[in-house]
Enzyme design. Structure first.
Site, PDB file in Angstrom:
ATOM      1  N   CYS A 141       0.650  -1.251   0.277  1.00 16.41           N
ATOM      2  CA  CYS A 141       0.177   0.047  -0.006  1.00 16.41           C
ATOM      3  C   CYS A 141       0.973   1.278   0.055  1.00 16.41           C
ATOM      4  O   CYS A 141       1.553   1.363  -0.856  1.00 16.41           O
ATOM      5  CB  CYS A 141      -1.218   0.101   1.184  1.00 16.41           C
ATOM      6  SG  CYS A 141      -2.291   1.092   0.852  1.00 16.41           S
ATOM      7  N   HIS A 172      -3.832  -4.797  -0.458  1.00 15.37           N
ATOM      8  CA  HIS A 172      -3.310  -5.496   0.917  1.00 15.37           C
ATOM      9  C   HIS A 172      -3.529  -6.922   0.628  1.00 15.37           C
ATOM     10  O   HIS A 172      -4.602  -7.528   0.861  1.00 15.37           O
ATOM     11  CB  HIS A 172      -4.377  -5.006   1.984  1.00 15.37           C
ATOM     12  CG  HIS A 172      -3.915  -3.661   2.429  1.00 15.37           C
ATOM     13  ND1 HIS A 172      -3.187  -3.029   3.436  1.00 15.37           N
ATOM     14  CD2 HIS A 172      -4.782  -2.346   1.976  1.00 15.37           C
ATOM     15  CE1 HIS A 172      -3.165  -1.610   3.467  1.00 15.37           C
ATOM     16  NE2 HIS A 172      -3.994  -1.436   2.720  1.00 15.37           N
ATOM     17  N   GLU A 232      -2.520  -8.973   3.204  1.00 16.07           N
ATOM     18  CA  GLU A 232      -2.982  -9.275   4.242  1.00 16.07           C
ATOM     19  C   GLU A 232      -4.520  -9.184   4.520  1.00 16.07           C
ATOM     20  O   GLU A 232      -5.154  -9.973   5.390  1.00 16.07           O
ATOM     21  CB  GLU A 232      -2.162  -8.649   5.230  1.00 16.07           C
ATOM     22  CG  GLU A 232      -2.799  -7.268   5.675  1.00 16.07           C
ATOM     23  CD  GLU A 232      -2.351  -6.156   4.779  1.00 16.07           C
ATOM     24  OE1 GLU A 232      -2.651  -4.918   5.172  1.00 16.07           O
ATOM     25  OE2 GLU A 232      -1.600  -6.652   3.860  1.00 16.07           O
TER      26      GLU A 232
END
Length: 208
Positions: A81, A189, A191
């Site tokens: 990001c 992202h 994650e």
């Protein structure tokens, strides 16, 4: 087991990044320690919020020096990001220009789109030879949250192994990921991207 440091410089979803990388088989530490970040098998540089604030935090822990020295020694780095955005030459927010790490030429600027932020799931256009996206279908979606991005890729392909640039679209095309030797980055992202993000992190881990 590969040792990965998630760089703590006051920005980013540190714990979610830590859990996501640990889940795919790494020994993960969250730290701002210079030597530990330098010596790890892999370094993850997360980031959320404003470009200028992230650069200020990064410099406070000498993060730009850590990144530069790791890359000089071909030691892998993954930006996520705003952690990707700060790798470029500069960021422009609200008329203010902030110098980035300068690993790649280019400007991070506000996207031209009918709705901002670009928030939610989106597909990407990855090159067929991509390592990060290996094993993932072209219609795989990743989770984005951002209003700014890199709209043009400026680095001239003068190296023996040209960088692999992945694109996405929200109002206009923007850089969604880059693979450039030891330096990789994603605007989305991983994650927060479920199984797809886990596969990407696993692919990155396999390069360490």
């Amino acid at each position: 087991m590969k040792k990965v440091v998630v760089l703590d410089y006051g920005s980013g979803n540190l714990r979610s990044a830590e859990r996501a990388v640990a889940r795919v088989g790494a020994d993960v530490t969250v730290t701002s320690d210079f030597e530990e970040a330098l010596e790890a098998d892999g370094l993850v540089v997360p980031g959320v919020g404003a470009f200028a604030a992230c650069m200020e935090g990064l410099k406070a822990v000498k993060g730009e020096r850590i990144i530069g020295r790791r890359l000089a020694g071909s030691r892998p780095v993954l930006g996520i990001c705003v952690g990707m955005q700060i790798l470029f030459g500069k960021g422009v927010e609200h008329g203010i220009t902030t110098e980035g790490c300068g690993e790649w030429p280019g400007t991070v600027e506000r996207l031209e789109a009918p709705v901002l932020p670009h928030m939610g799931w989106n597909t990407v256009e990855a090159p067929p030879e991509s390592v990060l996206f290996a094993g993932l279908d072209p219609d795989t979606r990743f989770y984005f949250v951002h209003s700014y991005g890199v709209r043009t890729w400026e680095l001239q392909d003068s190296t023996l192994q040209p960088p692999l640039v992945t694109w996405a679209e929200h109002g206009e095309r923007f850089v969604a990921a880059v693979e450039n030797g030891p330096l990789s980055a994603a605007q989305f992202h991983p994650e927060k991207s479920g199984d797809a993000g886990a596969q990407l992190l696993k692919n990155w881990l396999g390069t360490l």
